[in-house]
Design a protein around this motif. Structure first.
Motif, PDB file in Angstrom:
ATOM      1  N   GLN A  96      31.991 -27.314  13.986  1.00  7.24           N
ATOM      2  CA  GLN A  96      32.451 -26.754  12.715  1.00  7.24           C
ATOM      3  C   GLN A  96      31.902 -25.345  12.509  1.00  7.24           C
ATOM      4  OE1 GLN A  96      31.159 -27.848   8.445  1.00  7.24           O
ATOM      5  NE2 GLN A  96      33.022 -29.056   8.762  1.00  7.24           N
ATOM      6  N   LYS A  97      30.647 -25.153  12.847  1.00  6.54           N
ATOM      7  CA  LYS A  97      30.048 -23.822  12.702  1.00  6.54           C
ATOM      8  C   LYS A  97      30.777 -22.807  13.577  1.00  6.54           C
ATOM      9  CE  LYS A  97      25.630 -21.373  13.011  1.00  6.54           C
ATOM     10  NZ  LYS A  97      24.172 -21.506  13.314  1.00  6.54           N
ATOM     11  N   LYS A  98      31.202 -23.222  14.768  1.00  2.34           N
ATOM     12  CA  LYS A  98      31.835 -22.309  15.712  1.00  2.34           C
ATOM     13  C   LYS A  98      33.303 -22.066  15.380  1.00  2.34           C
ATOM     14  CE  LYS A  98      32.274 -21.514  20.706  1.00  2.34           C
ATOM     15  NZ  LYS A  98      31.899 -22.037  22.050  1.00  2.34           N
ATOM     16  N   TYR A  99      34.021 -23.117  14.920  1.00  2.00           N
ATOM     17  CA  TYR A  99      35.473 -23.005  14.762  1.00  2.00           C
ATOM     18  C   TYR A  99      35.953 -23.063  13.318  1.00  2.00           C
ATOM     19  CZ  TYR A  99      35.450 -23.538  19.788  1.00  2.00           C
ATOM     20  OH  TYR A  99      35.219 -23.353  21.129  1.00  2.00           O
ATOM     21  N   GLY A 100      35.050 -23.347  12.400  1.00  3.06           N
ATOM     22  CA  GLY A 100      35.409 -23.297  10.994  1.00  3.06           C
ATOM     23  C   GLY A 100      35.897 -24.616  10.424  1.00  3.06           C
ATOM     24  N   LEU A 101      36.022 -24.629   9.101  1.00  4.98           N
ATOM     25  CA  LEU A 101      36.362 -25.841   8.375  1.00  4.98           C
ATOM     26  C   LEU A 101      37.794 -26.313   8.617  1.00  4.98           C
ATOM     27  CD1 LEU A 101      34.679 -24.922   4.979  1.00  4.98           C
ATOM     28  CD2 LEU A 101      33.954 -26.747   6.525  1.00  4.98           C
ATOM     29  N   GLN A 102      38.666 -25.435   9.059  1.00  4.88           N
ATOM     30  CA  GLN A 102      40.056 -25.831   9.273  1.00  4.88           C
ATOM     31  C   GLN A 102      40.273 -26.479  10.638  1.00  4.88           C
ATOM     32  OE1 GLN A 102      43.171 -23.826   7.520  1.00  4.88           O
ATOM     33  NE2 GLN A 102      41.873 -23.890   5.724  1.00  4.88           N
ATOM     34  N   ARG A 103      39.340 -26.284  11.549  1.00  3.23           N
ATOM     35  CA  ARG A 103      39.498 -26.822  12.906  1.00  3.23           C
ATOM     36  C   ARG A 103      38.592 -28.032  13.157  1.00  3.23           C
ATOM     37  NH1 ARG A 103      40.819 -23.224  16.788  1.00  3.23           N
ATOM     38  NH2 ARG A 103      41.331 -25.074  18.026  1.00  3.23           N
ATOM     39  N   CYS A 104      37.553 -28.183  12.373  1.00  2.00           N
ATOM     40  CA  CYS A 104      36.638 -29.324  12.521  1.00  2.00           C
ATOM     41  C   CYS A 104      36.148 -29.700  11.127  1.00  2.00           C
ATOM     42  CB  CYS A 104      35.465 -28.975  13.437  1.00  2.00           C
ATOM     43  SG  CYS A 104      34.294 -30.338  13.686  1.00  2.00           S
ATOM     44  N   PHE A 105      36.641 -30.810  10.589  1.00  2.00           N
ATOM     45  CA  PHE A 105      36.358 -31.108   9.183  1.00  2.00           C
ATOM     46  C   PHE A 105      36.130 -32.602   8.958  1.00  2.00           C
ATOM     47  CE2 PHE A 105      40.950 -30.900   9.791  1.00  2.00           C
ATOM     48  CZ  PHE A 105      41.398 -32.080   9.226  1.00  2.00           C
ATOM     49  N   ASP A 106      35.448 -32.888   7.851  1.00  2.00           N
ATOM     50  CA  ASP A 106      35.142 -34.257   7.445  1.00  2.00           C
ATOM     51  C   ASP A 106      36.309 -34.856   6.667  1.00  2.00           C
ATOM     52  OD1 ASP A 106      32.518 -34.164   8.497  1.00  2.00           O
ATOM     53  OD2 ASP A 106      31.827 -33.108   6.713  1.00  2.00           O
ATOM     54  N   THR A 107      36.405 -36.172   6.731  1.00  2.00           N
ATOM     55  CA  THR A 107      37.456 -36.899   6.014  1.00  2.00           C
ATOM     56  C   THR A 107      36.827 -37.966   5.119  1.00  2.00           C
ATOM     57  OG1 THR A 107      37.693 -38.663   7.648  1.00  2.00           O
ATOM     58  CG2 THR A 107      38.966 -36.632   8.015  1.00  2.00           C
TER      59      THR A 107
END
Length: 338
Positions: free
Chosen positions: A45-56
């Motif tokens: 998430q830190k590397k690719y951002g909230l739109q590419r790695c996110f919690d559900t």
């Protein structure tokens, strides 16, 4: 090449796909900021951002339904179900939607989703965190089921799964995640140490789905296994002193039946090893396939070594596991019954 355990290898595979394909994204319970309960998605998430790695939210049905919609739209989602035991609330989505979408739409839509999930025992998780449900998925036409046994295979198979246009259930053996294990419980520790960590290329590579690996060549008996049980088999074979051929299936759907048949035709004997309960387990299907194709070559009955036919026992986890000692007995039986 760097040395990685399975967690690091899977993380590397996700990193490769996220970096090279903007249509891939990772999501699930706690996979973002926290990096997943086993830290498999740490740093993504830190590397690719909230739109590419996110919690559900805690909604397995919602996670898989969202992934199916994303796949039909043209993305390649990689949802995580935190434990394979929790995938059942999403089972209808997988069976009725993901597995059938390509056929139902006459090829207009498909579901190129890869559902990652830790599975099997090894953490004293009991009945709600330790089950092995691979046979359920193998029964569903349209789903592929992949189970790696080494870090190298885990990365190559995961990248191949993500790039596949059909839905894939990618089961990650928890017992193999972190490398060497607690020797007080794992009697196979000395044998496994060399396979729990391995050299893994940093960049992209794939291992074809449906291609088994001959881990050990032999002439007297064929042992079929996958996931954690590959290493149990290796330890048991060495302890028994039998010239056994060990085949790591790597994926159970698609299944490399040609490699299996060639081996059993050569050895004339077959043992099937898996962690799940014996009754209704995938070993029954393997046994039927071997009998149908190799009947005249068999020199003894096919043996199955598996978990108990009971609910998963929390306190007796290490007795429930098919260990090397149980495989040794089976190896001796098939040799004596020839």
């Amino acid at each position: 090449m760097p040395t990685m355990n399975m967690i690091q290898a899977i993380n590397s595979a996700l990193d490769v796909k996220l970096s090279e394909d903007p249509d891939t994204l990772v999501f699930g319970e706690d996979v973002g900021y926290f990096g997943g309960v086993f830290r498999v998605t740490e740093g993504l998430q830190k590397k690719y951002g909230l739109q590419r790695c996110f919690d559900t939210p805690i909604s397995e049905g919602g996670i898989i339904a969202t992934a199916i919609g994303m796949g039909a739209y043209g993305l390649r989602p990689i949802p995580e179900i935190q434990f394979a035991d929790y995938i059942l609330p999403a089972f209808d989505q997988l069976v009725s939607e993901a597995a059938r979408l390509r056929y139902r739409s006459n090829g207009e839509f498909w579901a190129p989703i890869t559902v990652r999930s830790p599975y099997g025992g090894g953490i004293f998780g009991g009945q709600t965190h330790s089950q092995s449900p691979e046979a359920i998925f193998a029964h569903i036409t349209g789903l592929k089921t992949v189970i790696p046994s080494t870090p190298y295979d885990a990365k190559g198979l995961l990248i191949a799964s993500i790039e596949d246009d059909d839905p894939v259930i990618f089961l990650e053996p928890k017992r193999l995640y972190n490398g060497p294990f607690d020797g007080r419980h794992d009697q196979a520790l000395k044998t496994w140490a060399g396979m729990s960590e391995a050299e893994v290329p940093e960049g992209r590579y794939t291992i074809p789905l449906g291609k088994a690996a001959v881990v050990r060549e032999g002439a007297e008996v064929t042992v079929l296994a996958y996931g954690t049980m590959v290493h149990v088999a290796k330890a048991g074979i060495e302890e028994a002193g039998v010239d056994a051929e060990l085949i790591d299936l790597r994926s159970i759907v698609p299944l490399d039946i040609d490699t299996i048949v060639a081996s059993v035709a050569k050895t004339g004997r077959c043992i099937i090893l898996h962690e799940a309960s014996r009754f209704g387990g995938f070993g029954g299907e393997l046994s039927a396939l071997v009998q149908e194709r190799c009947f005249w070559a068999l020199r003894s009955p096919i043996e199955r070594v598996a978990g108990w036919d009971t609910p998963y026992p929390h306190a007796f986890e290490w007795d429930y596991f098919p260990g090397p000692a149980r495989l040794v007995k089976a190896l001796h039986r098939v040799m004596e019954n020839s």
